[in-house]
Design a protein around this motif. Structure first.
Motif, short mmCIF file in Angstrom:
data_model
loop_
_atom_site.label_atom_id
_atom_site.label_comp_id
_atom_site.label_asym_id
_atom_site.label_seq_id
_atom_site.Cartn_x
_atom_site.Cartn_y
_atom_site.Cartn_z
N THR A 90 13.80 90.11 -55.33
CA THR A 90 14.94 90.65 -56.05
C THR A 90 15.61 89.59 -56.91
OG1 THR A 90 15.31 92.21 -54.24
CG2 THR A 90 17.13 91.86 -55.77
N ARG A 98 8.94 98.68 -55.36
CA ARG A 98 9.94 99.74 -55.22
C ARG A 98 11.21 99.27 -54.51
NH1 ARG A 98 5.82 104.74 -53.86
NH2 ARG A 98 5.16 105.08 -56.01
N ARG A 127 14.78 99.91 -56.21
CA ARG A 127 15.84 100.66 -55.54
C ARG A 127 17.12 99.84 -55.45
NH1 ARG A 127 11.57 102.86 -52.20
NH2 ARG A 127 11.84 101.17 -50.71
N TRP A 128 16.99 98.54 -55.20
CA TRP A 128 18.18 97.68 -55.12
C TRP A 128 18.88 97.62 -56.48
CZ3 TRP A 128 20.28 93.43 -57.42
CH2 TRP A 128 21.33 92.81 -56.74
N GLY A 130 18.80 99.91 -58.69
CA GLY A 130 19.43 101.21 -58.90
C GLY A 130 20.75 101.33 -58.16
N ARG A 131 20.82 100.75 -56.95
CA ARG A 131 22.07 100.82 -56.20
C ARG A 131 23.19 100.05 -56.88
NH1 ARG A 131 18.54 100.42 -51.64
NH2 ARG A 131 18.88 98.17 -51.51
N THR A 132 22.84 99.05 -57.68
CA THR A 132 23.86 98.29 -58.41
C THR A 132 24.14 98.89 -59.79
OG1 THR A 132 22.21 96.82 -59.41
CG2 THR A 132 23.11 96.16 -57.27
N GLN A 133 23.61 100.10 -60.03
CA GLN A 133 23.76 100.83 -61.30
C GLN A 133 22.98 100.20 -62.44
OE1 GLN A 133 25.43 103.84 -61.29
NE2 GLN A 133 25.41 103.37 -59.11
N THR A 135 20.05 100.62 -63.48
CA THR A 135 18.86 101.47 -63.46
C THR A 135 17.97 101.19 -64.67
OG1 THR A 135 20.02 103.21 -64.64
CG2 THR A 135 20.11 103.28 -62.22
N ARG A 147 13.17 112.38 -48.32
CA ARG A 147 13.17 111.13 -49.06
C ARG A 147 12.81 111.39 -50.51
NH1 ARG A 147 13.12 106.76 -45.36
NH2 ARG A 147 13.90 107.64 -43.44
#
Length: 703
Positions: free
Chosen positions: A6, A52, A56-57, A59-62, A64, A699
């Motif tokens: 990440t 992935r 996904r991480w 995406g969680r922080t916006q 995207t 999911r």
């Protein structure tokens, strides 16, 4: 592909944006182009399945994929303005219009794709069932229907290349042409996708689909089912019972609750129905289903237990001395099926409300393929040792897994012996609760890789490698199905709407050949890290001369072979207290966290005359797993038939009591009790909502 961490992904993206910003500030074509290319290539790398978690991480922080691409395009357009390439003329208007058109068409395509998916989603998922009456149609193109992130990345690469050409040539035409090409492709794809909204491409609506399901249940007349609900890493719990279910007398059925779990089932010929909603699950009450077997407890188990016309048996996914093997939840079932007398005694001592009359000993039918120990040890003293630690569990007890406190010491001690080949097979759920266990697992895999690098020896025989390639290709052909590759449920059901009788047997035979080829193709001196679904743990049992594990069902299963085994005691308890607390280790060598006793353990395996636990293993095997005769499968089948007879007798008594009144009133009386007389809802739909219909709870399908 090597997984990008990440932090590394963030650094690459930040560097790309910094270079682009520098290009805007300094009117530099080179930094602007380099930054955009770096960002686009990083986003492309993040499309790999191994990336992935990073995606996904982000995406969680916006941050995207669309946000990242919009920022990249905006900075590059700003650089083109500073370079005087993007001017207020016809070419500039063309470029801006084409870029804006790309984004507009991307979002339009996303909206159409969402509408198509909604109209193609049935209230259930089926497998190994003829679903031709459901109007199942081929799936739309995945790039436009499902793969929005991939589609956006492809458009980003093309527009970035076009703007790079424009920056170098000081002409907006290159970027405008690239963006126009993107627009044309997106427009054609969206138009093609829209065809699936036409009446002829739609599947049946919910009401007609449920009527079809009722009709299929009435025609198939299932008698016994396997019920399962769980997360993505728990599929092994249901897969281990599929072969046993298929061998039972009657008409078996697999009942699932999560849509994604259908794709994680092993190959089986048994019909599969996934019913995500409680209201739809209750339709099983009006079927001929009489018994449901439960390999695990879950929150959704309580929902199906409300159906009184079905008898429920807890069969567990493995037995051990851990507390989870005698969970108080077990008293919610009509019966608890266990392997042998040890589990019966475990429930009695636990005193959790499970009555002895409800405990049925059925053995472990899955263990038939485990071979007994060879009569004599190898003359050269070479040993294959299987280290199969369990996972950390849901509690903080230090003795749950040896990975954290003793794993490295055990592995180092084994690797220090030149005549040992180590097979390391971690539990599939390792690290899901305690990150320390995941870190320890990665360190062990690194140690094993380093040890292999130091070992020199001849490689595998070319013919063995070719045999493995042939076996792999054959097994892949049998198991590869469009249902596994496609994220479209209707497409998966369409492909499997024509069941192939005997396919599970063919896959089982191919798997056996693959396992033989796999072990034959490995250098005899090379250590192995065994993860994934194949080879299975039982195949590893057949290769191992010795097992080192924790208190878990792995120990009980391994006892079928009567080979030596050891258990790591990381609980802090004395040896006497540990053996008293965990009867499954009474025929085991106990290892301390420092693993200083590993050399002595290896010596007892090489010299059977020093093995003082051989007789105890034979005795414990019967105590844990039951007698050899009658076979476990016969006892399991007998228990299933007996419980089905009990269910039928109960239902007959209910029919005698209430006559031929409405079935819904008869069945739900046991659930709602006196509440019904106080104005509580009395339809399956209303009752499901009142009693907590949690919906699909599935999911995401991916990016």
């Amino acid at each position: 592909m090597t997984r990008i961490r990440t932090g590394t992904a963030l650094a690459l993206l930040a560097l790309g944006y910094a270079l682009q910003l520098l290009g805007v500030l300094l009117a530099g074509a080179v930094p602007a182009a380099l930054g955009a290319a770096l960002g686009a290539l990083t986003d492309t790398a993040l499309l790999a399945p191994s990336q992935r978690p990073v995606a996904r991480w982000l995406g969680r922080t916006q941050l995207t994929a669309p946000v990242r691409q919009l920022l990249r395009d905006g900075l590059f357009l700003g650089a083109l303005v500073r370079l005087d390439t993007l001017r207020p003329d016809a070419a500039g208007a063309w470029l801006l219009g084409a870029v804006l058109g790309c984004w507009a068409l991307h979002f339009l395509c996303q909206a159409v794709a969402a509408a198509v998916r909604t109209r193609r989603r049935l209230p259930f998922v089926i497998q190994n069932i003829d679903g031709s009456g459901l109007g199942l149609t081929p799936a739309p193109p995945r790039l436009f229907a499902r793969q929005g992130t991939q589609r956006l990345a492809a458009a980003g690469l093309l527009t970035t290349a076009g703007m790079t050409v424009s920056a170098a040539t000081e002409s907006a035409q290159g970027a405008a042409l690239a963006a126009s090409l993107c627009c044309a492709v997106l427009l054609a794809g969206t138009a093609r996708l829209s065809a699936w909204l036409l009446p002829g491409r739609r599947v049946v609506d919910e009401e007609r689909a449920l009527d079809w399901l009722d009709g299929w249940l009435a025609d198939y007349r299932p008698t016994i089912g396997l019920y399962f609900s769980g997360g993505t890493s728990s599929a092994y719990q249901v897969n281990m019972w599929l072969t046993t279910l298929a061998a039972l007398d009657g008409r078996p059925l697999v009942v699932l609750r999560e849509r994604f779990m259908v794709r994680r089932l092993d190959t089986t010929d048994v019909p599969v129905v996934c019913l995500p909603r409680v209201a739809h699950l209750m339709r099983l009450e009006h079927s001929t289903l009489r018994v449901l077997l439960h390999p695990s407890n879950s929150g959704k188990t309580s929902q199906v237990l409300r159906i009184p016309s079905i008898k429920h048996a807890f069969i567990n996914h493995g037995e051990s001395d851990k507390l989870s093997s005698c969970n108080p939840y077990a008293r919610a079932y009509d019966q608890v099926w266990v392997a042998g007398a040890a589990a019966r005694e475990r429930y009695r001592l636990a005193d959790i409300g499970v009555e002895d009359k409800d405990v049925v000993e059925v053995g472990r039918p899955q263990l038939a393929g485990i071979r007994p120990a060879p009569g004599t040890p190898r003359e050269d003293g070479r040993l294959t040792v299987l280290y199969a630690p369990t996972w950390e569990g849901w509690t903080t007890d230090p003795g749950n897994t040896s990975l954290v406190l003793a794993g490295e010491e055990i592995v180092r001690a084994l690797l220090a012996d030149d005549r040992v080949r180590l097979l390391y097979k971690p539990h599939p759920m390792t690290g899901t609760v305690d990150p320390r266990a995941g870190d320890a697992d990665r360190r062990l895999q690194t140690l094993i890789a380093q040890a292999n690098a130091r070992r020199a020896g001849p490689g595998p025989a070319p013919e063995a490698v070719r045999a493995l390639e042939r076996a792999t290709a054959q097994l892949d052909r049998l198991t590869a199905q469009a249902v596994r590759a496609s994220a479209d449920e209707v497409e998966r059901m369409r492909v499997q709407s024509r069941p192939e009788p005997g396919r599970a047997d063919r896959v089982a035979a191919a798997t056996e050949r693959w396992e033989a080829a796999y072990w034959a193709a490995l250098p005899p001196y090379a250590h192995q890290v065994v993860t994934g679904s194949r080879p299975g743990v039982h195949s590893c049992f057949n290769q191992a001369d010795l097992l080192i594990s924790d208190v878990s069902s792995v120990v009980s299963d391994f006892l079928v072979s009567e080979k030596p085994y050891a258990v790591a005691n990381t609980s802090g308890m004395s040896e006497e207290a540990y053996r008293a607390a965990f009867p499954t280790v009474r025929a085991a060598t106990l290892l301390t966290p420092g693993a200083a006793d590993v050399p002595a353990l290896l010596a007892t395996v090489r010299h059977p005359e020093r093995d003082h636990f051989a007789a105890a293993r034979r005795e414990l095997k019967t105590h844990l797993l039951g007698p050899a005769e009658p076979p476990s499968r016969a006892r399991f089948n007998r228990a299933a038939l007996a419980l089905a007879a009990e269910a039928e007798a109960r239902n007959a008594r209910q029919r005698d009591l209430v006559g031929d009144g409405p079935a819904e009133r008869v069945v739900w009386t046991d659930i709602v009790g006196e509440a019904e007389s106080e104005g509580a809802p009395d339809t399956p739909q209303a009752l499901a909502e009142a009693f907590g219909d949690v919906g699909d709870d599935e999911r995401p399908e991916g990016p």
